[in-house]
Design a protein around this motif. Sequence first.
Motif, PDB file in Angstrom:
ATOM      1  N   GLN A  63     -70.121 -92.338  -5.856  1.00 51.63           N
ATOM      2  CA  GLN A  63     -71.588 -92.420  -5.802  1.00 51.63           C
ATOM      3  C   GLN A  63     -72.054 -92.765  -4.392  1.00 51.63           C
ATOM      4  OE1 GLN A  63     -72.432 -95.278  -8.880  1.00 51.63           O
ATOM      5  NE2 GLN A  63     -71.566 -93.959 -10.474  1.00 51.63           N
ATOM      6  N   ASP A  97     -72.185 -85.703 -10.543  1.00 43.21           N
ATOM      7  CA  ASP A  97     -73.173 -86.466 -11.296  1.00 43.21           C
ATOM      8  C   ASP A  97     -74.253 -87.021 -10.380  1.00 43.21           C
ATOM      9  OD1 ASP A  97     -71.943 -86.037 -13.731  1.00 43.21           O
ATOM     10  OD2 ASP A  97     -70.997 -88.018 -13.841  1.00 43.21           O
ATOM     11  N   THR A  98     -73.856 -87.467  -9.188  1.00 43.78           N
ATOM     12  CA  THR A  98     -74.802 -88.116  -8.280  1.00 43.78           C
ATOM     13  C   THR A  98     -75.666 -87.108  -7.522  1.00 43.78           C
ATOM     14  OG1 THR A  98     -73.205 -89.918  -7.982  1.00 43.78           O
ATOM     15  CG2 THR A  98     -75.022 -89.808  -6.410  1.00 43.78           C
ATOM     16  N   GLY A 100     -76.303 -83.861  -8.302  1.00 46.93           N
ATOM     17  CA  GLY A 100     -77.136 -83.035  -9.177  1.00 46.93           C
ATOM     18  C   GLY A 100     -77.424 -81.660  -8.606  1.00 46.93           C
ATOM     19  N   ASP A 101     -78.698 -81.314  -8.536  1.00 44.07           N
ATOM     20  CA  ASP A 101     -79.110 -79.971  -8.122  1.00 44.07           C
ATOM     21  C   ASP A 101     -78.900 -79.690  -6.630  1.00 44.07           C
ATOM     22  OD1 ASP A 101     -79.867 -79.431 -10.692  1.00 44.07           O
ATOM     23  OD2 ASP A 101     -81.978 -79.915 -10.396  1.00 44.07           O
ATOM     24  N   LYS A 102     -78.499 -80.704  -5.863  1.00 47.58           N
ATOM     25  CA  LYS A 102     -78.205 -80.454  -4.447  1.00 47.58           C
ATOM     26  C   LYS A 102     -76.963 -79.577  -4.286  1.00 47.58           C
ATOM     27  CE  LYS A 102     -80.197 -84.778  -2.665  1.00 47.58           C
ATOM     28  NZ  LYS A 102     -79.900 -86.056  -1.966  1.00 47.58           N
ATOM     29  N   HIS A 126     -69.848 -79.849 -16.095  1.00 50.11           N
ATOM     30  CA  HIS A 126     -70.242 -79.193 -14.842  1.00 50.11           C
ATOM     31  C   HIS A 126     -69.537 -77.849 -14.686  1.00 50.11           C
ATOM     32  CE1 HIS A 126     -72.433 -82.677 -13.382  1.00 50.11           C
ATOM     33  NE2 HIS A 126     -71.400 -83.452 -13.677  1.00 50.11           N
ATOM     34  N   LYS A 129     -70.678 -74.929 -12.489  1.00 49.70           N
ATOM     35  CA  LYS A 129     -70.705 -75.086 -11.032  1.00 49.70           C
ATOM     36  C   LYS A 129     -69.309 -75.099 -10.414  1.00 49.70           C
ATOM     37  CE  LYS A 129     -74.961 -77.840 -10.590  1.00 49.70           C
ATOM     38  NZ  LYS A 129     -75.517 -79.105 -10.055  1.00 49.70           N
TER      39      LYS A 129
END
Length: 365
Positions: A63, A97-98, A100-102, A126, A129
């Motif tokens: 994270q 998880d941290t 995300g959409d980035k 995931h 991706k």
Amino acid sequence: MQRAIQSAGGWIGFDRFMALALYAPGLGYYANSGAKFGTMPEGVKGEGSDFVTAPELTPLFGQTLAAQVGQALVETGTDEVWEFGAGSGALALQLLDTLGDKVNRYTIVDLSGTLRARQQALLTRHGDKVRWVEALPDALQGVVVGNEVLDAMPVKLLARQGGHTGGVWHERGVTLADGALAWADHPTELRPPLDIPGPHDYLTEIHPQAEAFIATLADRFKASQRSGGKGGAAFFLDYGFPESEYYHPQRHMGTVMCHQAHRADTNPLADVGLKDITAHVNFTGVALAGQDAGLSVLGYTSQTRFLLNCGLATAMEAATTPERANALKLIAEHEMGELFKVIGFCTGEPWDAMGFAHGDRCHAL
């Protein structure tokens, strides 16, 4: 292993031995079905692991690293992350998880089929991706991450006998003696990058494979740019030293270490294929390999300083007491904090990477 030695004329260099011991299909340590990564040794909670890495200790590691990866994605204008040697998949999960959409695509480069199966099971949510490949493509762009990857790349062993008053350098390799694995030295023109003073015998490593890997990574970044891509950045976290510390006269026994059932030993010729074999990283050599190949060094610092720069202290404030205790192992000087270092690279002009904002040690390389 015996067949490989016999077919090579009775002797193989340690780098060849290490490659076979770790990666031989079906037999090497990273190619067999052992658990490897985890917090407990065999027989404890049924885990049966050999060592623990930072992502298994606490999700706060990934994270926090995600803050640097996220900044790098913005700076490079990309939405792809590449992870080398993803282990249990814990770091990939924490980053995905941290961020995300980035992140639009997360590529894992891993030679181990058994580890890949473990990663796939962990990263199910995931799955759209994540993809797996066994080798670098001809061109890549995005942000590369490698946690404890460089230390697992085969090294050459060099042994000096007789000291500076006439000492002779040998390459140390492996032979067979009465059917058993044994050490054997051959004279060599190879040398460490620094002269090592003192009259004593000296054993050390050089890292042509790790340095070639960094050069290849730079080449793939540049290939992407030549075809209209955006290049990228890379961050490697591992245990090691700058060159002046690595080849210090007092470090005369080398740094090769083995790990099995959460115990360490210095005999890679025993239990071949059943334990990990590593060597510390010469970060000066890694930095020079990157620069020579056209990359810019973003920074170099201890894991402690890097994680604190990326916000670990703030994350620990909201964590439970057990989570904080595990996170402290990441930054405590007597644990992972000082032994582990972080180096960052980018294509083009360097930018102010948050992980190196305070405590950058590039001057020590």
